[in-house]
Every structure is written in C-alpha cells, then in structure tokens.
Write a protein that holds these residues in place. Structure first.
Motif, PDB file in Angstrom:
ATOM      1  N   PRO A 120      31.983  47.046 146.757  1.00 12.83           N
ATOM      2  CA  PRO A 120      32.855  46.033 146.177  1.00 12.83           C
ATOM      3  C   PRO A 120      32.789  46.031 144.660  1.00 12.83           C
ATOM      4  N   PHE A 121      31.630  46.102 144.069  1.00 13.40           N
ATOM      5  CA  PHE A 121      31.552  46.249 142.624  1.00 13.40           C
ATOM      6  C   PHE A 121      30.178  46.798 142.282  1.00 13.40           C
ATOM      7  N   HIS A 122      30.007  48.065 142.536  1.00 10.54           N
ATOM      8  CA  HIS A 122      28.761  48.746 142.217  1.00 10.54           C
ATOM      9  C   HIS A 122      29.009  49.641 141.012  1.00 10.54           C
ATOM     10  N   MET A 123      28.302  49.390 139.900  1.00 11.40           N
ATOM     11  CA  MET A 123      28.446  50.240 138.723  1.00 11.40           C
ATOM     12  C   MET A 123      27.566  51.463 138.916  1.00 11.40           C
ATOM     13  N   THR A 124      28.167  52.616 138.790  1.00 12.92           N
ATOM     14  CA  THR A 124      27.454  53.859 139.051  1.00 12.92           C
ATOM     15  C   THR A 124      27.484  54.779 137.847  1.00 12.92           C
ATOM     16  N   SER A 125      26.506  55.661 137.826  1.00 16.47           N
ATOM     17  CA  SER A 125      26.471  56.703 136.810  1.00 16.47           C
ATOM     18  C   SER A 125      27.161  57.941 137.370  1.00 16.47           C
ATOM     19  N   ASP A 126      27.311  58.949 136.549  1.00 16.41           N
ATOM     20  CA  ASP A 126      27.909  60.206 137.000  1.00 16.41           C
ATOM     21  C   ASP A 126      27.057  60.874 138.072  1.00 16.41           C
ATOM     22  N   TRP A 127      25.823  60.440 138.208  1.00 17.73           N
ATOM     23  CA  TRP A 127      24.871  61.107 139.093  1.00 17.73           C
ATOM     24  C   TRP A 127      24.639  60.343 140.386  1.00 17.73           C
ATOM     25  N   GLY A 128      25.545  59.421 140.751  1.00 17.61           N
ATOM     26  CA  GLY A 128      25.459  58.719 142.014  1.00 17.61           C
ATOM     27  C   GLY A 128      24.336  57.699 142.106  1.00 17.61           C
ATOM     28  N   ARG A 129      23.916  57.180 140.967  1.00 19.73           N
ATOM     29  CA  ARG A 129      22.889  56.142 140.959  1.00 19.73           C
ATOM     30  C   ARG A 129      23.538  54.828 140.573  1.00 19.73           C
ATOM     31  N   TYR A 130      22.873  53.724 140.893  1.00 19.64           N
ATOM     32  CA  TYR A 130      23.459  52.393 140.739  1.00 19.64           C
ATOM     33  C   TYR A 130      22.766  51.574 139.667  1.00 19.64           C
ATOM     34  N   LEU A 131      23.563  50.812 138.908  1.00 17.08           N
ATOM     35  CA  LEU A 131      23.013  49.826 137.977  1.00 17.08           C
ATOM     36  C   LEU A 131      22.454  48.706 138.844  1.00 17.08           C
ATOM     37  N   THR A 132      21.154  48.449 138.728  1.00 14.66           N
ATOM     38  CA  THR A 132      20.454  47.564 139.653  1.00 14.66           C
ATOM     39  C   THR A 132      19.726  46.460 138.904  1.00 14.66           C
ATOM     40  N   GLY A 133      19.910  45.219 139.339  1.00 17.95           N
ATOM     41  CA  GLY A 133      19.189  44.072 138.800  1.00 17.95           C
ATOM     42  C   GLY A 133      18.029  43.742 139.723  1.00 17.95           C
ATOM     43  N   TRP A 134      16.808  43.818 139.224  1.00 16.54           N
ATOM     44  CA  TRP A 134      15.604  43.611 140.023  1.00 16.54           C
ATOM     45  C   TRP A 134      15.149  42.148 139.961  1.00 16.54           C
TER      46      TRP A 134
END
Length: 162
Positions: A120-134
């Motif tokens: 739905p709204f996952h910010m990703t890098s070019d390398w298939g990783r996710y911006l994650t809030g811990w």
C-alpha cells in the motif's frame, strides 16, 4: 483512529503522488508528512540537532523537520527524491547495500536518494529493501525477511498546508 482513517483514505502510493504533483516550474511543491503505520510517528530528523542528519520517527509531527516534498526528476521509472523542508536536504541511503538512512545535499546523480514504492505504501530502494521504522524510533533500510511485521515498513502520506 479517526486521523488514521483519514490518513489512509488520503494516502496514495508514491507513484500516485508524483502523478498528482504540478509539473510546471512555477507551481509550489506539495508538502507531506509520512506516518509509520506501526508506530503512528512521523518520519523526521533529530529534534535536538537536525544538523546531525539522524533520520528517525521519535519526535513530534508538528515540527518542520517532519515535513517533506516529493521531487520527481530525470531518473523516471516511478522513482522520486524526498526533500526535508527543515534542512532542504534529501533522504539518502548507502548505495552499497548498507542499512543506514541519513540526509545529504540533494543530487539527482546520487542513486541512494531515489526511492520507489510498492503498495500500500512501502518506500523501497533500487535493491528491493524497505524504509523501516523500528520500535526504538530509528529508521533504516531492511530486506523483507528482516522487517517481520510489514506495518513497520508501511508509511502513509498526509498532505500538509503550505
């Protein structure tokens, strides 16, 4: 809950935000806050010292350092740059696969500053990783298997008055 429903109703994928943005050089950029679905906190910078360029979700959402503009540019392919209104710098990450997220001067030639999205709204890098809030308020880039609960990697956008 009411704010969350309103935010979810108004939220769109990053690609949709780009389509809705003005395309003329004279139009003012749209300003957004990005809320983490897991914590409800805003993506922003260290309140005590924004010059440290520490990206986190630990501070109040009314601060200017939690306001972002979405810059679309020459890269295309649905990728955008996120510019912080408090510092004028862009959200950046290591282009060598590291997990660190930080701020740096905006440059369309910096591949670490280009972000994509998946629903739905996952910010990703070019390398298939996710911006994650811990849970501790830190933010990093993580592969899907390290994220666990994907609400930690889900961000909703709320349009702000300019």
């Amino acid at each position: 809950m009411k704010r969350m429903l309103a935010t979810l109703a108004g939220a769109a994928s990053l690609a949709s935000l780009i389509v809705a943005m003005p395309t003329t050089a004279h139009a003012a950029p749209s300003v957004f806050k990005f809320y983490n679905a897991n914590s409800g906190r805003c993506l922003g910078l260290d309140f005590d010292d924004p010059s440290l360029n520490t990206v986190n979700t630990g501070y109040e959402c009314f601060l200017k350092t939690t306001h972002w503009t979405v810059d679309y540019g020459v890269k295309g392919g649905g990728l955008t740059m996120l510019r912080n209104r408090g510092t004028g710098e862009c959200l950046d990450r290591s282009s060598t696969g590291g997990r660190e997220v930080y701020m740096s001067p905006c440059s369309s030639s910096d591949p670490g500053q280009w972000w994509g999205s998946t629903g739905p709204f996952h910010m990703t890098s070019d390398w298939g990783r996710y911006l994650t809030g811990w849970a501790d308020g830190t933010v990093s880039i993580a592969p899907r298997d390290a994220v666990g609960d994907m609400s930690k990697a889900t961000w909703t956008a709320e349009l702000q008055p300019v």
